[in-house]
Scaffold this active site. Structure first.
Site, PDB file in Angstrom:
ATOM      1  N   HIS B  50      87.666  68.429 -35.750  1.00  0.00           N
ATOM      2  CA  HIS B  50      88.191  67.721 -36.918  1.00  0.00           C
ATOM      3  C   HIS B  50      87.844  66.230 -36.916  1.00  0.00           C
ATOM      4  CE1 HIS B  50      91.650  66.603 -34.276  1.00  0.00           C
ATOM      5  NE2 HIS B  50      91.787  65.594 -35.110  1.00  0.00           N
ATOM      6  N   ASP B  80      88.838  74.272 -33.313  1.00  0.00           N
ATOM      7  CA  ASP B  80      88.785  72.814 -33.436  1.00  0.00           C
ATOM      8  C   ASP B  80      87.944  72.177 -32.321  1.00  0.00           C
ATOM      9  OD1 ASP B  80      89.171  70.360 -34.584  1.00  0.00           O
ATOM     10  OD2 ASP B  80      91.097  69.998 -33.603  1.00  0.00           O
ATOM     11  N   GLY B 153      93.403  58.651 -31.540  1.00  0.00           N
ATOM     12  CA  GLY B 153      92.034  58.732 -31.043  1.00  0.00           C
ATOM     13  C   GLY B 153      91.892  59.515 -29.760  1.00  0.00           C
ATOM     14  N   SER B 155      92.236  62.824 -29.556  1.00  0.00           N
ATOM     15  CA  SER B 155      91.707  64.170 -29.793  1.00  0.00           C
ATOM     16  C   SER B 155      90.286  64.263 -29.249  1.00  0.00           C
ATOM     17  CB  SER B 155      91.710  64.498 -31.283  1.00  0.00           C
ATOM     18  OG  SER B 155      92.971  64.965 -31.678  1.00  0.00           O
ATOM     19  N   LEU B 205      85.792  93.187 -40.037  1.00  0.00           N
ATOM     20  CA  LEU B 205      85.875  94.572 -40.487  1.00  0.00           C
ATOM     21  C   LEU B 205      85.694  94.680 -41.996  1.00  0.00           C
ATOM     22  CD1 LEU B 205      88.901  96.190 -38.561  1.00  0.00           C
ATOM     23  CD2 LEU B 205      86.453  96.580 -38.211  1.00  0.00           C
ATOM     24  N   GLY B 206      86.346  93.762 -42.723  1.00  0.00           N
ATOM     25  CA  GLY B 206      86.272  93.828 -44.175  1.00  0.00           C
ATOM     26  C   GLY B 206      87.424  94.594 -44.801  1.00  0.00           C
ATOM     27  N   VAL B 207      88.591  94.535 -44.178  1.00  0.00           N
ATOM     28  CA  VAL B 207      89.761  95.174 -44.792  1.00  0.00           C
ATOM     29  C   VAL B 207      90.825  94.122 -45.088  1.00  0.00           C
ATOM     30  CG1 VAL B 207      89.483  97.428 -43.697  1.00  0.00           C
ATOM     31  CG2 VAL B 207      90.820  95.675 -42.540  1.00  0.00           C
TER      32      VAL B 207
END
Lengths: 214, 299
Positions: B50, B80, B153, B155, B205-207
């Protein structure tokens, strides 16, 4: 007893020794309408160091660790470094040992003072950073000590000490809620020397180190 | 004066800050204040994703004060973390601690948010947690919480032990500003993936699904006590789930031999290592148990 249990006990003993060493040099400074603050015995001959913002013109009252109370005379006051030197009519006081150099980042430090009126409160942390403070005074800039040891109103003028119990700074303010700022003892030494210039030299007598506890 | 334990501890902490400070750098990749980063290899800096707001003109300030240009090698918003590559190899990289953080352990957080140098705060490991969904669309397997102060600062900087070895990477970008630490083994794994592929793989998966109660009768068919499953309410066209035969109305109850009863549980089984592999998915369809083999795709 296991070696680790022994170690944490001796660490605890060392902390206890540190508190016993420093607390006799801690005083309360009553700045009247500027509130209460803390201060330290700088020299056995009645010299007390505190923050400039704790004392103004009117003679402040100094209460020693043994509860003796004195009306203090203002020797010198410097708002740029937020330091004030007071003198009381007392001799043989337990003076603080003063560190010869700036501390290192990561070094453990301890604060003594009277936050929110709680007398003789101790907190600890490490030196987080030694940034440069810029001022409009004659010095222009000087290093300050930032630590993660928590400060609160009532800590002003109190000592920041290292793990050996030596004065490394004078606690001055809180920035951003969690950043404690102290004025380096090295700077305080220069301030005191200048304040006493022209006077007969005082023989600073450090209080003896108790052999047993430290 | 003979040294006491407290003085020795204090000196050890200062030495740890100095040691770990050598591989803690300043990362200048956003408009507001700079943040911190860790040299994970001589030419690689791991930082918080970030804080990398721009990809051009990223500059890294090393412990010796020298400034080095860097380019973005990859980012993983889910954890992140981002990896920067330096044009020239720099100081020796950080060492990972040999053992994971323990609750109560004395630790330092370090950061280099300005040219003025290294900054540090002391504390103890307060708690170990996880897995937790980060709100950035990923699962954080484990995290470390400490009572140190995370200064602005910090992070991207390291959490280190009393010898200066890295226990984790600090960030306030994963939990709505609350600072927490990504354990070093997870962080280093992400760094490796970023160095290799430029991104971190997540299974797909796409569900679309929602948790539903499984009726007692149906639980009998399942031959185990499982009160909740995931009702499939949508299957993406041409997705791994569609190809594998999943249908709207199925209740997903297991994957790869493990029980699934909530989204987090499903998520946990869709890590990058599953991409391209077949996973047996257990569903309830019309009150009957059905097993479907689905090849996990990549998100």
């Amino acid at each position: 007893m296991s070696a680790i249990a022994q170690l944490s006990l001796s660490l605890s003993d060392s902390l206890d020794g540190l508190v016993r060493l420093v607390r006799p040099s801690l005083v309360i400074v009553n700045g009247h309408r500027f509130g209460y603050g803390a201060g330290v015995v700088w020299a056995a001959e009645g010299l007390i160091l505190t923050n400039a913002h704790v004392v103004r013109r009117r003679a402040p009252l100094v209460r020693l660790d043994d509860d003796g109370e004195f009306e203090a005379r203002l020797v010198e006051r410097d708002e740029e470094v937020d330091l004030a030197l007071l003198e009381i009519d007392a001799r043989g006081l337990p003076a603080m040992r003063i560190a010869q150099a700036l501390p290192r980042i990561g070094e453990m430090v301890f604060t003594f003072g009277h936050p929110w009126g709680q007398r003789g409160y101790v907190s600890g942390g490490i030196v987080s950073a030694i940034p440069t403070a810029r001022t409009r005074g004659r010095r222009g800039s000087f290093p300050v000590i930032r630590s993660d040891a928590p400060l609160a109103p009532g800590n002003s003028g109190g000592p920041l000490v290292n793990s050996a119990g030596e004065l490394v700074g004078v606690n001055a303010m809180i920035v951003g809620g969690d950043q404690s700022i102290s004025i380096p003892a090295t700077l305080a030494r220069d301030f005191v020397q200048a304040a006493l210039a022209g006077r007969p030299a005082i023989h600073r007598q450090d209080s003896p180190m108790p052999e047993k506890v430290l | 004066m003979s040294k006491n334990v407290l003085v020795e501890l204090s000196e050890a902490m200062a030495a740890a800050a100095e040691q770990a400070g050598k591989s803690t750098v300043m990362v200048n990749a956003r408009r507001r204040m700079p943040a911190s980063g860790i040299l994970v290899a001589a030419d690689s800096v791991l930082t918080a994703e970030h804080v990398v707001e721009r990809e051009d003109g990223i500059r890294v300030t090393l412990a010796d004060g020298s400034e080095a240009p860097a380019r973005l090698a990859g980012r993983d918003p889910g954890s992140d973390l981002a990896l920067l590559k330096l044009e020239h190899p720099a100081a020796p990289p950080a060492d990972a601690a040999p053992t994971p953080a323990r609750v109560g352990q004395l630790v330092l957080v370090l950061g280099r948010p300005s040219e003025a140098g290294i900054e540090a705060s002391l504390g103890v490991v307060s708690a170990l947690g996880g897995p937790v969904r980060t709100g950035r669309g990923a699962m954080l397997e484990r995290y470390i919480r400490t009572d140190t102060i995370s200064y602005p600062g910090f992070s991207g900087g390291p959490l280190v032990d009393a010898t200066g070895k890295v226990l984790g990477v600090n960030t306030s970008g994963l939990a709505r500003g609350l600072p927490l630490t990504i354990p070093v083994d997870l962080a280093w794994r992400v760094a490796e993936a970023l160095a290799k592929h430029g991104h971190v793989k997540y299974g797909y998966l796409g569900v679309r699904s929602q948790p539903v109660e499984i009726p007692a009768g149906t639980q009998k068919a399942l031959k185990r006590e499982q009160a909740v499953g995931l009702l499939v309410v949508g299957v993406e066209d041409d997705s791994p789930a569609a190809t594998g035969g999943l249908m709207v109305g199925d209740i997903l109850v297991g994957i790869a031999g493990s029980t699934v009863s909530d989204h987090d549980g499903l998520f946990r089984h869709l890590g990058g290592e599953m991409v391209g592999k077949a996973a047996r998915i257990e569903v309830l369809r019309g009150g009957q148990v059905k097993n479907l083999d689905v090849t996990v795709g990549e998100r």
